[in-house]
Design a protein around this motif. Structure first.
Motif, short mmCIF file in Angstrom:
data_model
loop_
_atom_site.label_atom_id
_atom_site.label_comp_id
_atom_site.label_asym_id
_atom_site.label_seq_id
_atom_site.Cartn_x
_atom_site.Cartn_y
_atom_site.Cartn_z
N ILE A 80 0.83 -1.20 0.00
CA ILE A 80 0.00 0.00 0.00
C ILE A 80 0.87 1.25 0.00
O ILE A 80 0.64 2.20 -0.77
CB ILE A 80 -0.93 0.00 1.23
CG1 ILE A 80 -1.96 -1.14 1.12
CG2 ILE A 80 -1.63 1.34 1.38
CD1 ILE A 80 -3.04 -0.91 0.11
N LYS A 98 1.17 4.06 -2.95
CA LYS A 98 0.86 5.45 -2.65
C LYS A 98 2.02 6.36 -3.08
O LYS A 98 1.79 7.46 -3.61
CB LYS A 98 0.59 5.60 -1.15
CG LYS A 98 0.26 7.01 -0.71
CD LYS A 98 -1.06 7.47 -1.28
CE LYS A 98 -1.38 8.89 -0.85
NZ LYS A 98 -2.63 9.38 -1.45
N SER A 99 3.25 5.91 -2.86
CA SER A 99 4.42 6.73 -3.21
C SER A 99 4.64 6.83 -4.71
O SER A 99 5.39 7.70 -5.17
CB SER A 99 5.67 6.17 -2.54
OG SER A 99 5.96 4.88 -3.05
N GLU A 111 2.57 7.88 -6.84
CA GLU A 111 1.74 8.93 -7.43
C GLU A 111 2.58 10.03 -8.07
O GLU A 111 2.15 10.65 -9.04
CB GLU A 111 0.81 9.51 -6.37
CG GLU A 111 -0.20 8.50 -5.84
CD GLU A 111 -1.05 9.08 -4.72
OE1 GLU A 111 -0.78 10.23 -4.33
OE2 GLU A 111 -1.95 8.37 -4.24
N ILE A 123 -6.83 5.26 0.58
CA ILE A 123 -5.85 6.35 0.59
C ILE A 123 -5.21 6.53 -0.78
O ILE A 123 -4.52 7.52 -1.02
CB ILE A 123 -4.75 6.09 1.64
CG1 ILE A 123 -3.82 4.96 1.20
CG2 ILE A 123 -5.35 5.83 3.00
CD1 ILE A 123 -2.63 4.76 2.10
N LEU A 124 -5.45 5.60 -1.69
CA LEU A 124 -4.80 5.66 -3.00
C LEU A 124 -5.45 6.69 -3.90
O LEU A 124 -6.63 7.04 -3.74
CB LEU A 124 -4.88 4.28 -3.67
CG LEU A 124 -4.23 3.12 -2.92
CD1 LEU A 124 -4.51 1.81 -3.64
CD2 LEU A 124 -2.74 3.34 -2.75
N ARG A 125 -4.67 7.17 -4.85
CA ARG A 125 -5.22 8.07 -5.86
C ARG A 125 -6.18 7.30 -6.74
O ARG A 125 -6.11 6.07 -6.84
CB ARG A 125 -4.08 8.69 -6.68
CG ARG A 125 -4.44 9.97 -7.40
CD ARG A 125 -3.19 10.59 -8.03
NE ARG A 125 -2.59 9.68 -9.01
CZ ARG A 125 -1.46 9.94 -9.62
NH1 ARG A 125 -0.77 11.04 -9.33
NH2 ARG A 125 -0.97 9.08 -10.50
N HIS A 154 -4.86 4.67 -9.29
CA HIS A 154 -4.33 3.47 -8.64
C HIS A 154 -5.45 2.67 -7.97
O HIS A 154 -5.40 1.43 -7.94
CB HIS A 154 -3.27 3.85 -7.62
CG HIS A 154 -2.05 4.47 -8.24
ND1 HIS A 154 -1.12 5.19 -7.53
CD2 HIS A 154 -1.62 4.47 -9.53
CE1 HIS A 154 -0.17 5.61 -8.35
NE2 HIS A 154 -0.45 5.18 -9.57
N TRP A 209 2.68 9.14 5.36
CA TRP A 209 1.52 9.68 4.67
C TRP A 209 0.48 10.04 5.70
O TRP A 209 0.18 9.28 6.60
CB TRP A 209 0.93 8.64 3.72
CG TRP A 209 -0.33 9.14 3.07
CD1 TRP A 209 -0.45 9.92 1.98
CD2 TRP A 209 -1.67 8.87 3.51
NE1 TRP A 209 -1.74 10.17 1.71
CE2 TRP A 209 -2.52 9.54 2.63
CE3 TRP A 209 -2.22 8.16 4.57
CZ2 TRP A 209 -3.88 9.50 2.75
CZ3 TRP A 209 -3.58 8.13 4.70
CH2 TRP A 209 -4.40 8.79 3.80
#
Length: 672
Positions: free
Chosen positions: A158, A162-163, A165, A236-238, A241, A297
């Protein structure tokens, strides 16, 4: 979010995530930061300046050239062996990733974590730190850490995704996004009973499931793993994603209602105000995400824009439009995968954000499949067109049409679902179920009552929406009468013809007693409608009285019939008698006026005939020819003679047949 989980890489040959190089080109004690510039702590002065963004790195050529093909090519292409400055503005990962790569080149130990591995992997690819220059170079070691450490951990997958993005398109080209998405999907679809379980995305002292520490199942275990345990982590993901993860989860075969719940959870987090009364407010979700720090994050509701720095309202609108369009495209096609309330709220936001028409149409069809589950508050969607009604009545009309089409398809097509599908739907699909149409009819009546107060609502739109449902959908027209009365109140300038046209949408025989009592005293209704209401109610009352009397006497056969006027009035309530008396007086006055109009009409007809005859006399020629005048006189004389003979002939003693022949012949001669 991930504080309580401390996953190590013990047992793997990566020195617990610490990377170091045994070859030191320059002896140093580390890096020092001075006024946005990094310096190597060594006695040898730096001879190479690297600019990454607004950060300067004062380094040495030899450590960089020995491990970076990019640096070798830049110096070679420049044809200047004394080149001492280079700018790397497009380096993925920015100054943070280059700092780690430079430390690796100098042999300084680098701590690999889930937060920095994606940026360092992309930077190694950009700097071309491959095995061709040195065995065990940065590209090999970061790739190994991703494959063997990150992808085996739920938490790290995860965080790495997230990184990514800010690393487009490098993370896509290196398959980091795809591999992390599939890893998350596999873990989300796995059997959670064999996982050391702890809640995620919740208050402290809890953690995510540890996928490299499996717990043997025991019969005495009482903890139940909820199916939504992964929602908070994935949310929490864009959006792009998140779509990749949901698509991978669909391929793995997860149940559609769980996928729909995950989509609703994500929408509630990224589209504030979309969800209400749905498992906690959005602020609570934000606070629970922010309360668990230490992962690098910080959760929240604000859209994270990776490309642009200016957070203008236009950019926010564009981002929200992209989220809505993406969510519409990944909603499972099965009915009841998401709630109808969620679909209608998503539809409202889609109209507000001017989403692509094809996606809006698809969303309207989805709402039509579950239209009986809608509520009045969800249907009150504002109209975003100027000079129109306050609410989008045309949209509700389209939704109702989609519902009727779906009902017709389900009723006409044979059910071919398997046994498991029937249990999965659990009665949700009820093609041709009359109760669904009854609920929709009540909903439409309530909606008409609400929108009828709008003065801009035309009579045609009201009538079309009211008559869209078949007559069998309404067992009682009280709601429709309430809507008609509300429309008459808001539009007092309607003509008599328009009032009659409006009242045709309801059936007076389907009104309850209370509605009939109100209609009998309603001055806004046309008189003919009031009479119909009173007559139908009297028939109901008489039949009800007859049925009650038959029950008391115990008769077995009965055909309802209207009793005589006296007994009917005796059984009628006083309010109905007064209303009927007033209506009868109005009817008698109308009859009298009608007779008066008829008499005046006959008088005018006679006067017109007289005037017509006078006009004909004036238009005829005053002087006719002598031959025509003589012929008219001869014809008149012949007719008179024939009539006299006809009177005398009965006295003559002749046979009846002979008399008839003579009379006929004389008449023919006279005519000729």
């Amino acid at each position: 979010m991930w504080d309580s989980e401390s996953e190590s890489v013990t047992g793997r040959d990566y020195e617990n995530g610490i990377l170091s190089s045994s070859k030191h080109g320059v002896k140093n004690d580390g890096f020092e930061l001075r006024d946005h510039s990094w310096y190597v702590a060594t006695d040898i002065p730096s001879d190479f300046l690297v600019q990454v963004g607004d950060v300067n790195f004062h380094l040495h050529k030899y450590p960089l050239l020995s491990r970076s093909g990019k640096m070798n090519r830049l110096i070679y292409e420049s044809r200047d062996l004394g080149l001492s400055k280079v700018a790397l503005d497009d380096l993925p990962g920015g100054p943070e990733a280059f700092e780690l790569a430079a430390k690796f080149c100098y042999g300084i130990a680098v701590d690999l974590t889930a937060a920095n591995i994606s940026g360092l992997r992309c930077a190694a690819e950009y700097l071309e730190m491959t095995e061709d220059l040195e065995e065990g170079n940065l590209t090999f070691k970061t790739e190994a850490f991703l494959s063997y450490v990150v992808l085996s951990s739920w938490r790290d997958s995860i965080v790495v995704l997230k990184s990514c993005e800010n690393l487009s398109p490098w993370a896509e080209n290196l398959q980091i996004v795809r591999r992390c998405s599939e890893s998350i999907a596999w873990k989300a679809c796995a059997n959670p009973k064999g996982i050391r379980w702890a809640y995620t995305g919740k208050p402290p002292k809890v953690s995510s499931p540890k996928w490299n520490e499996m717990k043997d199942s025991s019969p005495g275990r009482n903890s139940q793993v909820p199916p939504d345990w992964w929602f908070e982590d994935v949310s929490i993901l864009r959006i792009d994603h998140f779509v990749r993860v949901i698509t991978a989860i669909k391929v793995k075969g997860m149940r559609f209602e769980v996928i729909g719940a995950a989509i609703m959870h994500y929408a509630g987090k990224w589209l504030p105000g979309l969800i209400k009364d749905g498992g906690g407010s959005v602020d609570e979700a934000s606070n629970s995400s922010n309360s668990s720090g230490g992962s690098g994050w910080q959760g929240g509701l604000h859209m994270i824009v990776a490309v642009t720095k200016d957070d203008t309202p236009a950019a926010e609108t564009k981002d929200q439009r992209m989220i809505v369009e993406s969510l519409i495209s990944i909603i499972p096609p099965q009915k009841d995968s998401v709630s109808c309330s969620f679909l209608l709220r998503l539809l409202r936001m889609a109209n507000m954000l001017k989403v692509a028409p094809a996606l809006v149409t698809e969303l309207e069809k989805r709402v039509g499949m579950q239209f009986e589950q809608a509520t009045l508050g969800d249907l009150l969607i504002p109209s975003y067109n100027k000079n129109e009604t306050s609410y989008d009545v045309d949209l509700v009309q389209r939704l109702l049409e989609h519902f009727l089409v779906q009902e017709q398809i389900e009723s006409s097509s044979p059910t071919t679902q398997s046994f498991s599908d029937k249990h999965m739907y659990d009665g949700a699909q009820r093609g041709a179920n009359p109760s669904a149409k009854i609920r929709v009819a009540r909903l439409v009546d309530s909606y008409l009552t609400e929108v009828s107060r709008d003065r801009n609502l035309s009579l045609t739109k009201f009538q079309v929406l009211a008559e869209a449902l078949p007559d069998s959908a309404r067992t009682c027209d009280d709601g429709l009468y309430r809507a008609v009365d509300s429309y008459l109140k808001a539009h007092p300038t309607l003509s008599e013809h328009e009032r009659k046209r409006l009242c045709r949408v309801m059936d007076c025989q389907k009104l309850s007693i209370d509605a009939c009592m109100h209609a009998a005293q309603n001055e806004r209704l046309p008189l003919r409608v009031v009479v119909q209401v009173l007559f139908s109610e009297q028939v109901k009352i008489s039949n009800a009285l007859a049925n009650n009397s038959l029950k008391e006497t115990g008769e077995t056969q009965y055909q309802p019939m209207i009793s005589n006027r006296k007994s009917l009035l005796e059984g009628t309530p006083q309010s109905f008698q007064e209303g009927w008396a007033a209506a009868k007086k109005d009817i008698n006055s109308l009859k009298f006026e009608l007779e008066t109009v008829k008499a005046k009409y006959h008088e005018l007809q006679n006067d017109m005939d007289i005037l017509q005859r006078q006009f004909d006399k004036l238009t005829n020629k005053k002087q006719a020819s002598a031959w025509i005048t003589g012929w008219k006189k001869l014809s008149k004389f012949t007719k008179m003679t024939t009539l006299e003979n006809h009177d005398i002939d009965p006295q003559v003693d002749t046979a009846p047949g002979e008399h008839t022949r003579k009379t006929t012949r004389r008449w023919r001669n006279s005519i000729s």
